[in-house]
Design an enzyme around this catalytic site. Structure first.
Site, PDB file in Angstrom:
ATOM      1  N   ARG A  79      29.484  -3.587 -35.249  1.00  0.00           N
ATOM      2  CA  ARG A  79      29.173  -4.507 -34.160  1.00  0.00           C
ATOM      3  C   ARG A  79      28.364  -5.695 -34.692  1.00  0.00           C
ATOM      4  O   ARG A  79      28.631  -6.843 -34.356  1.00  0.00           O
ATOM      5  CB  ARG A  79      28.389  -3.752 -33.092  1.00  0.00           C
ATOM      6  CG  ARG A  79      27.967  -4.577 -31.917  1.00  0.00           C
ATOM      7  CD  ARG A  79      29.000  -4.517 -30.787  1.00  0.00           C
ATOM      8  NE  ARG A  79      28.750  -5.601 -29.837  1.00  0.00           N
ATOM      9  CZ  ARG A  79      29.541  -6.642 -29.668  1.00  0.00           C
ATOM     10  NH1 ARG A  79      30.650  -6.748 -30.356  1.00  0.00           N
ATOM     11  NH2 ARG A  79      29.249  -7.567 -28.788  1.00  0.00           N
ATOM     12  N   GLY A 133      24.849   3.346 -36.201  1.00  0.00           N
ATOM     13  CA  GLY A 133      26.225   3.163 -35.773  1.00  0.00           C
ATOM     14  C   GLY A 133      26.577   1.770 -35.304  1.00  0.00           C
ATOM     15  O   GLY A 133      27.637   1.568 -34.723  1.00  0.00           O
ATOM     16  N   ASP A 134      25.690   0.786 -35.544  1.00  0.00           N
ATOM     17  CA  ASP A 134      25.996  -0.545 -35.024  1.00  0.00           C
ATOM     18  C   ASP A 134      26.370  -1.538 -36.132  1.00  0.00           C
ATOM     19  O   ASP A 134      26.397  -2.739 -35.891  1.00  0.00           O
ATOM     20  CB  ASP A 134      24.835  -1.082 -34.191  1.00  0.00           C
ATOM     21  CG  ASP A 134      23.600  -1.323 -35.035  1.00  0.00           C
ATOM     22  OD1 ASP A 134      23.613  -0.985 -36.226  1.00  0.00           O
ATOM     23  OD2 ASP A 134      22.612  -1.844 -34.476  1.00  0.00           O
ATOM     24  N   THR A 172      18.636  -6.812 -40.505  1.00  0.00           N
ATOM     25  CA  THR A 172      18.437  -7.315 -41.862  1.00  0.00           C
ATOM     26  C   THR A 172      19.752  -7.743 -42.488  1.00  0.00           C
ATOM     27  O   THR A 172      19.835  -8.748 -43.188  1.00  0.00           O
ATOM     28  CB  THR A 172      17.776  -6.237 -42.727  1.00  0.00           C
ATOM     29  OG1 THR A 172      16.559  -5.863 -42.118  1.00  0.00           O
ATOM     30  CG2 THR A 172      17.481  -6.769 -44.119  1.00  0.00           C
ATOM     31  N   HIS A 218       0.835  -1.203   0.000  1.00  0.00           N
ATOM     32  CA  HIS A 218       0.000   0.000   0.000  1.00  0.00           C
ATOM     33  C   HIS A 218       0.857   1.235   0.000  1.00  0.00           C
ATOM     34  O   HIS A 218       0.528   2.242   0.612  1.00  0.00           O
ATOM     35  CB  HIS A 218      -0.889   0.054   1.233  1.00  0.00           C
ATOM     36  CG  HIS A 218      -1.710  -1.159   1.431  1.00  0.00           C
ATOM     37  ND1 HIS A 218      -1.286  -2.210   2.178  1.00  0.00           N
ATOM     38  CD2 HIS A 218      -2.927  -1.477   0.961  1.00  0.00           C
ATOM     39  CE1 HIS A 218      -2.224  -3.151   2.179  1.00  0.00           C
ATOM     40  NE2 HIS A 218      -3.218  -2.740   1.446  1.00  0.00           N
ATOM     41  N   ASP A 251      29.227   4.287 -47.634  1.00  0.00           N
ATOM     42  CA  ASP A 251      28.223   3.467 -46.995  1.00  0.00           C
ATOM     43  C   ASP A 251      28.860   2.303 -46.233  1.00  0.00           C
ATOM     44  O   ASP A 251      29.813   1.685 -46.710  1.00  0.00           O
ATOM     45  CB  ASP A 251      27.279   2.924 -48.047  1.00  0.00           C
ATOM     46  CG  ASP A 251      26.366   1.879 -47.463  1.00  0.00           C
ATOM     47  OD1 ASP A 251      25.509   2.270 -46.647  1.00  0.00           O
ATOM     48  OD2 ASP A 251      26.540   0.696 -47.789  1.00  0.00           O
ATOM     49  N   ALA A 252      28.311   2.002 -45.056  1.00  0.00           N
ATOM     50  CA  ALA A 252      28.923   0.999 -44.193  1.00  0.00           C
ATOM     51  C   ALA A 252      28.793  -0.408 -44.769  1.00  0.00           C
ATOM     52  O   ALA A 252      29.755  -1.180 -44.752  1.00  0.00           O
ATOM     53  CB  ALA A 252      28.295   1.065 -42.805  1.00  0.00           C
ATOM     54  N   GLY A 253      27.599  -0.745 -45.297  1.00  0.00           N
ATOM     55  CA  GLY A 253      27.394  -2.101 -45.817  1.00  0.00           C
ATOM     56  C   GLY A 253      28.264  -2.374 -47.024  1.00  0.00           C
ATOM     57  O   GLY A 253      28.890  -3.435 -47.137  1.00  0.00           O
TER      58      GLY A 253
END
Lengths: 575, 575
Positions: free
Chosen positions: B398, B394-395, B438, B215, B551-553
Site C-alpha cells: 500500500r 502488512g502495509d 521510512t 449535566h 522480504d517485502a522491501g
C-alpha cells in the site's frame, strides 16, 4: 475515539483547512504547513517546528508572536516530508536563517535533515535543535524522545528570536533549553487513529502505563492506578531524579494533558505536584497546566520541568500570542492584591447579633431539637432510602443526614452566647451547602427563614411566635419549590402540621402539647404522599413529581416534627 | 472516565485547590468560589457567574479582566448553595452592585435567588441574568437551558463592566446578549462522574445524541453518526432556524468541545461550519473553536451563535485575560499580511532548469520507467502486503503504491520540455510526501539524488553516468537509513544490483543488457532478506530489524529494477 471526520485518510489536511480558516488573521497556509504573519519589527530568525498531526496545540497551535514562525504539518503521527519542511522554512525565512526544531523521531530527523541540506544549498543558513526530554525513553540523553518538552524548547527559541537574537544565539539557547528540560508521562488509555475502532495500544483497566510516548507507543511498564497524591509523587520524584547536573533552584513547569484528561483532573493533580516541588526546594516559575502536546484521544498526562538559569528564565516568562497559547504580562501587571480593608470587608463573616436572655434560652431548645433530629434521621436513614427508592433514586435518607449533620456541626462551632434565631440561620446555611439537591436547598432556606422570624431580641418566645415561625417555614418551601398542597410533596405533611399547630395554639393550648398533636397529624398525612425530588442541576423541571406511597420527604418531615415534639415536651417537664 | 482524584466526593474542592494554587497571581479563593484580583482602574459592577463543577473553563476559568469578577463553584453538576453565591458576591462587589449570571437550572435559580435577596437586604443592589441559549431544550425561550451560550453572555457583561457601565447597563446588555444567543449541541458519548464506572447516559455506538444537556441529560433523540460535513449542516441549519427576529448579518460563533472531543476534530468541523454560515449570508466575527463550557468527559460539541448588533459586537470583540480565555488585540494589530514580494519569494516554486536535448530524451525514458514501476507495484500490491505481514504490519504494498502513484501524478503535471533529472527529482519529492513511512522517505530521497546526479544539462547520458547515478541512489539510502549490506533491508537487493550493474557497464556492456542482468541478481538476492520497516513517528529505533524471508522491501526493489529493465530493453529495441 475520533468521531468527527469525513474521509479518515484526509483527516490531517481537513483539520488544517479548518485551522487556517479560523486563524486567517494571523497565519497563512503554505505547502506543507503554516507560517505566522510577520510583525512590524525587524526581521527575525525563523523558528520552524513540526512533526506529525494529532498533537494539537503542537505544532501549528504554537505559531505566532513570541513562539514559532512556522510549523510543518505531517499526517497523523507521521513525519512531514522533506519537501514540506523545506517549503514551510522557505516561507518562514526572514533573511536571518532558520532553526528547525522537533522531537527526536527517526522520520523527523531524516526529513528535516534533508530539508536543511536543501535550504543550505540555496544559501539559507539552517540549524537543527532536536528535543529529547522524555526520561523514560532512554538512559542516554541524546537518544531520548521528545514529548511535552517540545514546548519549552520552542518557547525559549521563539522568545530569543523575538528579541532579535541571531541564528547562533537562537540555536544555542534552544540547545540549552533542551538540556535543561525533563519530562515523564503516564497513560490511562490508548489513542485511536481517525476511522479506526481499536486503539494503537491499551492500558489494562485499573492501571496506568508509565513512560508512554505520544504516538501510541505504550509505556515502559503498567502499574496499578494510583490516587492523585501518589501519582504526583511518582511524576515529581522521577523527573527530579533526572535533574540536569548543577541544576538551578527555579523551574518552569508543565503539567500536560494528553487528550481526554480533563482540566479539572490536572488541577487536582497540580494540587499535589506544586507542594512536592516546593518541598524539594524549588521555586516554580509561571507553571502551565493544560494541553500543550497531546496524542489524539489518549488519556494521561505528563510532567515537564525546565530548570531555569538567568538566561532561560526570561525566555520562559516572555509574552507569546499564538492560536493555542497566549501569555501577556500587561493584564496581570495591572492587577493588585486586595487591600487589608477590602479583604476584611469582603470576607467579613456577619457576626451573631447580641442575644436576649430569652433568645439564649431558645438556643438551648434549638440545639436540643437539632440533636434529636439528627438522631432520628440517622436511625431512619436506610428506611428513608428504601421509601425513596420506590419513586426516586433512593438517596433521600443520605441527603437528609448530610444536611442535619452539617447543621449540627456548624452549630457546635458557635459560642454559648448566641440566640436561637442565629442558631437556626446558621444551621440552615450549613444544611443547604452540604445536603445538595432541591430538598437540601428547601430545608436550609426554611430553617433560615424560621431563624430570621424568631430573631434574637425578643424578651419572650410565646407559642404564637413559634407558630408564626412554622408558617414562615412552610411558606418559604412553597415559594421556593413552587409546589402546593396536594402536589404530593413534603408540603402534604408540613401544611397539615402547621394548620393543626395554628388551630391548637390559637385555641390556647401550650406549645408542647399543640406541637405533639400537630406532629401526629403530620405523621398520618405523610403516609399518603409522594415527594418532590428533582435533582438540582439536572434538567427535570421542578413541576415534575414522582408518585408513590408513602413518600420519603413527607415521612422525614413527620419524623422530624415528632422528634422536636419530644424535645419540647421534655423541656416543659423540666421547667 | 475521570481517572485522577483522591476521594471522589472531594473532587470539586480538590481541583479548586489546585486551580487556586496555579493562578494565585490573579485570583483568590473565598468561601464558595473564586474572586478575581481587582485592576487598578475605577471600581466596576461585579459580574458573578457560577454553577456546578465539571464544566471547566466554566466557571472559574473565565474569571479575570474583561470577563467575570467572581465565580461560584458548586459540587460536580450541582448548584452551589445560596451561602456560597452570597459569599462570592460579597467578596467580588466593588460598591457598584452585582449581576449574578448562570444557566437556567432549577437549583441555580433558587440558590442565586436566595443569595440575591440576602445581598439586597444588606444594601448591595443585585441583578440576575439567566442564560437560555439551548434551542433543543424547550420551545419557549425563557424555559430553555443554558449551555455554551453562558460564555457569550458572561463575556458581554464582563466587557461592559470593564468599560465602566453601571449596573442597569450591565444587566441590560447581559439580557440583550442572551436574547441574541442560540446554541445546539450533540453528544457522541456520555460523561462519567469521578469515582463512577458507568456514564450518566450513553449514546448507542455509531450514533449521536442531538440536543444534549451539559449535566448528563441525554439528547432529545439519537440519530446515526454523520460525516463532518453533514454534522456541520445539521448544527448550522438548526441554529439558524432559531435565529432571533430581525437578527443582524454578523455573528460571533463558538464551536465548543464538550470534553473528550479533540481540537483537531473541531477544526475539521469548522471547515464546514464557516462556509455554510457565510453561504447563509453571515459575516463571522472573532470565532472561537475550543473548549469553553464542557461536561466532564463527554464526547461531543455544540455550536453557539450570538447575533451581533452595533452594541454587542464591540463587547464580543473586546479583550479579556482569564486563566482559560485570553484575547488581546495588540499582538495581532502588530501583524501584517505578507507583501506581494515576500509571498512571491517565499512561495516561489523552484522552476525547472532549461533542459538539453539529451535530458529531454532522458525524460521520456524516466516517464516510461515510472509508468512501468507503477504498473508492476499495482499488480503486486497485495502480494507485497502478504510478504510484509510476515514480519511487519502488512502495509508495504500500500505504501509503495501510494508513493509511485503520487510520483507519476506529479510527473504528469510537468511540461513536455523538462529534463529527466528534473522529472526524477519531482517524482522523488511527491513519493516522499505521500507514501509515508521510512521507506517512503528513502525512496523519495534516493530518486531525488539520482535526478540531481543526472541533471538536465548533459549532451549525452552514457551508461556510466546512469550507473554512477544508481550508486548515488544506493548511497543515499545507506546514509539516511543508517543500514548496511547484510542488515536484512532492501539494501540486500539494491547493493548487489548496483555492484552487478557497475561490473557489467565497467566491462563495456550496454545499459539495457547490464541493467537486465543486474535486475536478475537483485531479484535473486531479494529472496533471502528482511526489510527495514520501522514506522516513522513511532519510537522504534531505525536499527531495529524485522526478520523474515522473503522480504517485502527487497522484493519490491527486485520488481522495480526488473520493470525498468524491460523499459530500457524496449527503448533500445526501438532505437
Amino acid at each position: 475515539m475520533t468521531r468527527i471526520f469525513d474521509d479518515p485518510a484526509e483527516f490531517a489536511d481537513d483539520q488544517l483547512a479548518g485551522f487556517l480558516d479560523l486563524y486567517a488573521d494571523r497565519v497563512r497556509g503554505v505547502h506543507g504547513g503554516v507560517v505566522a504573519h510577520r510583525g512590524d519589527g525587524a526581521p527575525q530568525v525563523a523558528v520552524v517546528i513540526g512533526g506529525g498531526s494529532g498533537h494539537y496545540p503542537a505544532f501549528c497551535g504554537t505559531v505566532g508572536p513570541g513562539m514559532a514562525h512556522g510549523a510543518v504539518v505531517g499526517n497523523i503521527f507521521t513525519s512531514p516530508s522533506a519537501a514540506q519542511a523545506y517549503s514551510v522554512a522557505k516561507a518562514a525565512d526572514q533573511g536571518r536563517g532558520v532553526v528547525f526544531s522537533f522531537g527526536n523521531y527517526a522520520g523527523d530527523t531524516i526529513n528535516f535533515g534533508i530539508a536543511a541540506d536543501r535550504l543550505r544549498a540555496e544559501g539559507i543558513d539552517t540549524r537543527i535543535v532536536v528535543v529529547t526530554d522524555d526520561v523514560a525513553s532512554a538512559e542516554e540523553e541524546s537518544r531520548r524522545r521528545g514529548i511535552a518538552g517540545d514546548f519549552t524548547v520552542f518557547k525559549a527559541m521563539g522568545a530569543a528570536a523575538a528579541r532579535g537574537a541571531d541564528l547562533d544565539e537562537v540555536e544555542r539557547l534552544g540547545r540549552a533549553a533542551n538540556a535543561a528540560t525533563r519530562s515523564l508521562g503516564v497513560a490511562f488509555t490508548g489513542c485511536t487513529m481517525p476511522g479506526e475502532d481499536e486503539p494503537l495500544f491499551s492500558v489494562p483497566e485499573g492501571h496506568l502505563g508509565l513512560g508512554l510516548g505520544i504516538h501510541g507507543e505504550p509505556g515502559i511498564r503498567d502499574v496499578p492506578m494510583l490516587p492523585a497524591r501518589e501519582l504526583a509523587e511518582l511524576l515529581v520524584d522521577d523527573v527530579l531524579k533526572h535533574a540536569p547536573a548543577g541544576a538551578p533552584g527555579r523551574v518552569g513547569a508543565i503539567l500536560n494533558g494528553l487528550g481526554t484528561t480533563k482540566y479539572e483532573e490536572l488541577f487536582l493533580l497540580w494540587r499535589h505536584v506544586a507542594p512536592r516541588l516546593r518541598d524539594a526546594g524549588y521555586e516554580i516559575v509561571d507553571p502551565e497546566v493544560g494541553e500543550l502536546v497531546t496524542s489524539l484521544d489518549m488519556g494521561g498526562c505528563s510532567l515537564t520541568l525546565m530548570w531555569l538559569d538567568d538566561e532561560l528564565e526570561p525566555l520562559w516568562r516572555a509574552d507569546a500570542y499564538t492560536p493555542a497559547y497566549r501569555k501577556t504580562a500587561a493584564p496581570l501587571a495591572a492587577l493588585r492584591e486586595p487591600t487589608a480593608d477590602e479583604l476584611a470587608e469582603a470576607d467579613a463573616v456577619v457576626t451573631a447579633p447580641a442575644a436576649s436572655d430569652a433568645a439564649r434560652g431558645l438556643a438551648g431548645t434549638v440545639r436540643a431539637a437539632l440533636a434529636a433530629v439528627e438522631s432520628t434521621i440517622r436511625s431512619h436513614e436506610h428506611e428513608l432510602g428504601r421509601i425513596d427508592a420506590v419513586a426516586g433514586d433512593g438517596d433521600h435518607g443520605r441527603g437528609m443526614l448530610k444536611g442535619i449533620t452539617a447543621a449540627t456541626a456548624r452549630v457546635g462551632e458557635l459560642g454559648d452566647d448566641v440566640g436561637g434565631g442565629w442558631v437556626l440561620q446558621q444551621a440552615g446555611q450549613a444544611w443547604a451547602e452540604r445536603a445538595g439537591g432541591t430538598s437540601g436547598v428547601l430545608w436550609g432556606a426554611a430553617l433560615e427563614a424560621l431563624g430570621r422570624h424568631l430573631g434574637d431580641t425578643a424578651a419572650t418566645y410565646p407559642a404564637a411566635t413559634v407558630t408564626a415561625g412554622a408558617r414562615e417555614f412552610a411558606t418559604t418551601i412553597q415559594q421556593l419549590g413552587g409546589a402546593q398542597a396536594g402536589d404530593k410533596t413534603l408540603l402534604d405533611a408540613l401544611l397539615p402540621f402547621v394548620e393543626e399547630l395554628e388551630r391548637r395554639v390559637g385555641g390556647g393550648e401550650g406549645l408542647a402539647a399543640a406541637w405533639t398533636a400537630a406532629a401526629a397529624t403530620a405523621t398520618t398525612a405523610a403516609g399518603a404522599t409522594a415527594d418532590l425530588r428533582p435533582r438540582i442541576g439536572r434538567a427535570r423541571p421542578l413541576a415534575e413529581k414522582s408518585v408513590g406511597t408513602p413518600d420519603a420527604g413527607a415521612t422525614s418531615l413527620g419524623l422530624i416534627v415528632t422528634a422536636v415534639a419530644d424535645v419540647l415536651t421534655s423541656q416543659k417537664e423540666q421547667t
